[in-house]
Motif scaffolding. Structure first.
Motif, mmCIF file in Angstrom:
data_model
loop_
_atom_site.group_PDB
_atom_site.id
_atom_site.type_symbol
_atom_site.label_atom_id
_atom_site.label_comp_id
_atom_site.label_asym_id
_atom_site.label_seq_id
_atom_site.Cartn_x
_atom_site.Cartn_y
_atom_site.Cartn_z
ATOM 1 N N LEU A 205 14.516 5.065 -32.848
ATOM 2 C CA LEU A 205 15.917 4.596 -31.718
ATOM 3 C C LEU A 205 16.398 6.098 -30.754
ATOM 4 O O LEU A 205 16.226 5.772 -29.796
ATOM 5 N N GLU A 206 15.806 7.311 -31.311
ATOM 6 C CA GLU A 206 15.865 8.553 -30.720
ATOM 7 C C GLU A 206 15.148 7.796 -29.090
ATOM 8 O O GLU A 206 15.298 8.490 -27.706
ATOM 9 N N VAL A 207 14.492 8.089 -29.614
ATOM 10 C CA VAL A 207 13.052 8.227 -28.479
ATOM 11 C C VAL A 207 13.211 6.645 -27.413
ATOM 12 O O VAL A 207 12.716 6.508 -25.890
ATOM 13 N N LEU A 208 13.570 5.192 -27.945
ATOM 14 C CA LEU A 208 14.252 3.889 -27.259
ATOM 15 C C LEU A 208 14.862 4.561 -26.032
ATOM 16 O O LEU A 208 15.100 4.446 -25.285
ATOM 17 N N VAL A 209 16.046 5.104 -26.724
ATOM 18 C CA VAL A 209 17.664 6.043 -25.703
ATOM 19 C C VAL A 209 16.952 7.069 -24.498
ATOM 20 O O VAL A 209 17.386 6.280 -23.674
ATOM 21 N N ILE A 210 16.068 7.798 -24.925
ATOM 22 C CA ILE A 210 15.755 8.634 -23.859
ATOM 23 C C ILE A 210 14.490 7.819 -23.223
ATOM 24 O O ILE A 210 14.955 7.988 -21.903
ATOM 25 N N TRP A 211 14.034 7.084 -23.147
ATOM 26 C CA TRP A 211 13.398 6.238 -22.766
ATOM 27 C C TRP A 211 14.516 4.909 -21.614
ATOM 28 O O TRP A 211 13.832 4.933 -20.453
ATOM 29 N N VAL A 212 14.933 4.608 -21.614
ATOM 30 C CA VAL A 212 15.572 3.628 -21.806
ATOM 31 C C VAL A 212 16.643 4.854 -20.146
ATOM 32 O O VAL A 212 16.797 4.131 -19.428
ATOM 33 N N THR A 213 17.552 5.510 -20.809
ATOM 34 C CA THR A 213 18.354 6.755 -19.907
ATOM 35 C C THR A 213 17.144 7.491 -19.148
ATOM 36 O O THR A 213 17.476 7.003 -18.073
ATOM 37 N N LEU A 214 15.584 6.817 -19.429
ATOM 38 C CA LEU A 214 15.259 7.830 -17.549
ATOM 39 C C LEU A 214 14.747 6.242 -16.994
ATOM 40 O O LEU A 214 14.923 6.949 -15.547
ATOM 41 N N TYR A 215 14.869 5.368 -17.302
ATOM 42 C CA TYR A 215 14.394 3.962 -16.734
ATOM 43 C C TYR A 215 16.103 3.906 -15.831
ATOM 44 O O TYR A 215 16.443 3.811 -14.627
ATOM 45 N N LEU A 216 17.203 3.994 -16.148
ATOM 46 C CA LEU A 216 18.401 3.386 -16.098
ATOM 47 C C LEU A 216 18.985 4.467 -15.077
ATOM 48 O O LEU A 216 19.689 4.243 -14.232
ATOM 49 N N ARG A 222 6.119 12.377 -15.572
ATOM 50 C CA ARG A 222 5.092 12.247 -16.668
ATOM 51 C C ARG A 222 5.197 12.360 -17.931
ATOM 52 O O ARG A 222 4.329 12.852 -18.713
ATOM 53 N N LEU A 223 6.167 12.687 -18.207
ATOM 54 C CA LEU A 223 6.648 12.556 -19.615
ATOM 55 C C LEU A 223 6.187 10.995 -20.474
ATOM 56 O O LEU A 223 6.793 10.230 -19.787
ATOM 57 N N THR A 224 5.750 10.790 -21.330
ATOM 58 C CA THR A 224 4.757 9.777 -22.157
ATOM 59 C C THR A 224 5.871 9.376 -23.149
ATOM 60 O O THR A 224 6.869 10.847 -23.887
ATOM 61 N N SER A 225 5.448 8.525 -23.276
ATOM 62 C CA SER A 225 6.364 8.075 -25.061
ATOM 63 C C SER A 225 5.742 9.266 -26.098
ATOM 64 O O SER A 225 6.923 9.728 -27.183
ATOM 65 N N PHE A 226 4.644 10.141 -26.312
ATOM 66 C CA PHE A 226 4.372 10.704 -27.241
ATOM 67 C C PHE A 226 4.774 11.859 -26.416
ATOM 68 O O PHE A 226 5.312 12.178 -27.413
ATOM 69 N N ASP A 227 4.889 12.175 -25.153
ATOM 70 C CA ASP A 227 5.331 13.324 -25.823
ATOM 71 C C ASP A 227 7.309 13.345 -26.024
ATOM 72 O O ASP A 227 7.066 14.682 -26.313
ATOM 73 N N ILE A 228 7.603 13.057 -25.917
ATOM 74 C CA ILE A 228 9.097 12.592 -25.997
ATOM 75 C C ILE A 228 9.166 12.240 -27.281
ATOM 76 O O ILE A 228 9.885 13.108 -27.851
#
Length: 325
Positions: A205-216, A222-228
């Motif tokens: 959930l933490e990775v998903l929230v950060i990824w969605v925040t980057l999008y919004l 160039r941070l990938t999901s594995f980097d996060i």
């Protein structure tokens, strides 16, 4: 009229009279069946599966003979060395084909070479990285060296993210949690499973929230999901330190948690600053990007503060029930 005894009658065991013995006057004795107690082949019990015919009679398997033969056929087949080698070679070929299909399907979504990059570590890197996670305040150079196509492997670059330490720290966190619950006499296999599933769900959930925040927030990195995932999972090292401190002295848990939370925040902000907020308007990859100035720079600062402030809350939430009171 007296009956002529004639020739000796064979098979006296069937109730017939012996020769030279006067015959009975009752003729019904020849029509009735054998008397009780006299051998009667028709009254024999059914043949058992272990029945063996007498010499001269053809062998007819009775009962489960076919099933027994069919059951022994695979054993006889595998006892043949040639057949066994052929079966092993066929099994190896099937395994090889299955591995190729799995790798091909997996490469459609995740590059296996990219995953191997995050586990390219050695003992010296692990020791230095653990020391950096616990004592990050004296570190000066936070830049990451890059090859033309991808970052340098973690074993050659201390600041590069890896997944080996997060994975081992996650497993160690579960083991330390089990020991802590055992000391408090609250251990149960179900409780340990709930602890593992809860920590895993919160990490995703933490990775998903950060990824969605980057999008919004329309922040391009160039941070990938594995980097996060790697950067956010380094907090398990500090969590282990805080729980172990509660073993030594229960009252030291909060002090240890405050220190490791500050260390994790400092490490994360300084590491992500190179990736999210470069020092100049030209990013770390040599590409001009206008979003690094004005409103874009503010959004990136907010993102860094959000990621850094999220770590102490997660660390407290995941260790509050494991520390000794």
């Amino acid at each position: 009229m007296q009956q002529d005894p004639g020739n000796p009658i064979p098979y006296p065991q069937f109730g017939y009279q012996q020769p030279n013995v006067p015959a009975h006057s009752d003729p019904s004795m020849y029509m009735a069946g054998p008397q009780t107690g006299i051998y009667n082949p028709a009254a024999q019990a059914p043949l058992s599966p272990t029945y063996y015919p007498q010499q001269g009679m053809p062998f007819m398997p009775v009962g489960g003979g076919n099933e027994q033969n069919n059951f022994s056929m695979p054993t006889q087949f595998l006892q043949n060395p040639v057949m066994a080698n052929m079966a092993m070679q066929y099994g190896h070929s099937l395994m090889g084909q299955g591995k190729e299909v799995l790798d091909r399907e997996l490469n459609k979504y995740v590059s296996t070479s990219r995953i191997k990059y995050y586990f390219a570590v050695d003992t010296a890197y692990v020791a230095k990285k653990l020391a950096l996670l616990v004592f990050p305040f004296t570190h000066r150079d936070w830049s990451v060296k890059y090859n033309p196509d991808e970052p340098v492997q973690p074993r050659y670059e201390l600041n590069a993210p890896d997944l080996y330490i997060p994975a081992m720290a996650f497993v160690t966190y579960l083991l330390i949690g089990g020991v802590s619950l055992g000391i408090q006499e609250r251990f149960s296999p179900e409780g340990l499973g709930i602890q593992a599933s809860t920590a895993l769900i919160w990490a995703l959930l933490e990775v998903l929230v950060i990824w969605v925040t980057l999008y919004l927030m329309n922040i391009q990195t160039r941070l990938t999901s594995f980097d996060i995932l790697a950067f956010c999972s380094y907090k398990y090292v500090g969590m282990i330190v805080a729980v172990i401190a509660s073993f030594i002295m229960p009252s030291s848990y909060h002090l240890a948690l405050i220190y490791v939370s500050a260390a994790t925040m400092f490490f994360l902000i300084r590491s992500l600053k190179i990736q999210v907020l470069p020092e100049s308007s030209r990013d770390a990859y040599g590409e001009n990007n206008a979003s690094f100035s004005g409103e874009g720079s503010k959004r990136r600062n907010y993102l860094l503060v959000f990621i850094g402030g999220l770590q102490p809350l997660m660390m407290w939430w995941l260790t509050r029930q494991l520390a000794r009171p």
